[in-house]
Design an enzyme around this catalytic site. Structure first.
Site, mmCIF file in Angstrom:
data_model
loop_
_atom_site.group_PDB
_atom_site.id
_atom_site.type_symbol
_atom_site.label_atom_id
_atom_site.label_comp_id
_atom_site.label_asym_id
_atom_site.label_seq_id
_atom_site.Cartn_x
_atom_site.Cartn_y
_atom_site.Cartn_z
ATOM 1 N N GLN A 141 21.832 -15.928 -0.871
ATOM 2 C CA GLN A 141 22.492 -14.545 -0.453
ATOM 3 C C GLN A 141 21.632 -13.284 -0.796
ATOM 4 O O GLN A 141 20.747 -13.316 -1.629
ATOM 5 C CB GLN A 141 23.446 -14.261 -1.795
ATOM 6 C CG GLN A 141 24.281 -13.041 -1.668
ATOM 7 C CD GLN A 141 25.430 -13.245 -0.420
ATOM 8 O OE1 GLN A 141 26.113 -14.127 -0.340
ATOM 9 N NE2 GLN A 141 25.370 -12.158 0.184
ATOM 10 N N LYS A 184 32.516 -17.441 -0.912
ATOM 11 C CA LYS A 184 32.315 -18.393 0.002
ATOM 12 C C LYS A 184 32.305 -19.681 -0.863
ATOM 13 O O LYS A 184 32.707 -20.704 0.190
ATOM 14 C CB LYS A 184 30.602 -18.317 0.252
ATOM 15 C CG LYS A 184 30.185 -17.029 1.187
ATOM 16 C CD LYS A 184 28.776 -16.671 1.304
ATOM 17 C CE LYS A 184 28.557 -15.325 2.199
ATOM 18 N NZ LYS A 184 27.567 -14.750 2.131
ATOM 19 N N ASP A 215 22.992 -19.783 8.072
ATOM 20 C CA ASP A 215 22.832 -18.310 8.135
ATOM 21 C C ASP A 215 22.339 -17.909 9.560
ATOM 22 O O ASP A 215 22.443 -16.845 9.953
ATOM 23 C CB ASP A 215 22.049 -17.471 7.145
ATOM 24 C CG ASP A 215 23.109 -16.622 6.188
ATOM 25 O OD1 ASP A 215 24.358 -16.695 6.574
ATOM 26 O OD2 ASP A 215 22.447 -16.371 5.049
#
Ligand code: NDP
Length: 306
Positions: free
Chosen positions: A98, A54, A121
């Site tokens: 994460q 990422k 997200d």
């Protein structure tokens, strides 16, 4: 029939090129460089790879990438304080923690603490609510979860307008199944959501014009579950032993990635199908970058042009 492959790598590459161009314009016209902060708690090796990838993708797009690594024994309050500080940081437009997080930390507490405007997200209840209420564009609209967005972009790229199509989504997780169903509803599909208690799953799947498999069971969706000509989007990422590949350097059997769809069977029936790997996977990061730039534009009051 042999299905056409939906090339997720190519479609993601094109989207990332578009994002890079948009970032360059934001820099030159508005002096704005979007920033994405990624927080990793612990030493999970797969998570480390995801976080690294990422970061690389964020920098390649011309955005600022901030990475924070906290030890596995980090207390929940310490992590939540870090998130609150990032919420206040004007250089940070998107925040991603994460998952999974260690057991002492509640995933819900993490999601609830991230500012909805920086929740790239798309998991905060405010964003889930905005998505469910169909608020998808403009100021105050949902930031939608990345993998589901990717699925729908792939389906749209393959078959064009999805209006009126019967979409069957197998899986009802907050991460994939539910949001992909909501986005498909926004595309004017007629949507059925299936799960582990669904009766006659095969029959339901066979009625799908668009079939999205997000189950986590290797090759569960068989060829005769697929309606001839259907568009099949396989979200699953499962690792199976691959004796044909021999042993690795550590003397262990090599493995291969497979999806939730029995690809070799389904490819003979479907009209379009995503491969695994190279289908949905590459779209997730591309959509994360897209969410970051959307978040940055909204925070700066700049009109989005996606
Ligand atoms: P979850 O485990 O959270 O959800 C799985 C869903 O599948 C549940 O709703 C469950 O139903 C349903 N299910 C389980 N067994 C069956 C069955 N026998 N018949 C019908 N439905 C069933 O998984 P995720 O949604 O997080 O992920 C799904 C897959 O997608 C995984 O393989 C994951 O690795 C992959 N994934 C891929 C990503 C990518 O970037 N390509 C990103 C995220 C996930 P119930 O609710 O009734 O238990």
């Amino acid at each position: 029939m042999t299905a056409r492959l939906i090339d997720g790598k190519k479609i993601a590459y094109d989207l990332r090129s578009e994002i890079s161009a948009r970032v360059a314009r934001l820099k030159s016209h508005h002096n704005l460089t979007p920033g994405l902060a990624v927080v990793l708690v612990g030493e999970d090796s797969a998570s480390k790879v995801y976080v690294r990838n990422k970061g690389i993708a964020t920098k390649e797009a011309g955005m600022n990438s901030l990475e924070f690594r906290l030890p596995a024994n980090t207390a929940q309050d310490t992590l939540l304080d870090k998130i609150r500080a990032l919420n206040e940081d004007p250089d940070v437009n998107g925040i991603l923690v994460q998952f999974p997080v260690p057991d002492q930390i509640s995933q819900h507490a993490v999601i609830d603490t991230i500012s909805p405007e920086k929740d790239v997200d798309g998991l905060h209840p405010i964003n889930a609510g905005r998505l469910a209420s169909g608020h998808l564009t403009g100021a105050g609209a949902a930031l939608a979860p990345c993998t589901p967005q990717g699925c729908v972009i792939l389906a749209r790229t393959a078959v064009g307008d999805l209006a009126g199509a019967h979409a069957v989504v197998v899986g009802r997780s907050n991460l994939v199944g539910k949001p992909v169903a909501q986005i498909l509803l926004g595309e004017n599909c007629t949507v059925s959501i299936a799960h582990s208690r669904t009766r006659d799953l095969r029959g339901l799947c066979r009625s799908a014009d668009v079939l999205v498999a997000a189950v986590g069971i290797a090759e569960m969706v068989k060829g005769d579950w697929v309606r001839p000509g259907a568009c099949v989007i396989d979200v699953g990422i499962n690792r199976l032993p691959a004796p044909e590949k021999g042993l690795n350097d550590a003397g262990q059997l090599r493995t291969k990635l497979v999806g939730d769809v029995a690809f070799d069977e389904a490819v003979e029936v479907a009209g379009h199908i995503t491969p695994v790997p190279g289908g949905v996977g590459p779209m997730t990061i591309a959509c994360l970058l897209q969410n970051t730039i959307i978040a940055a534009c909204r925070q700066a009051g700049i009109e989005e042009t996606f």
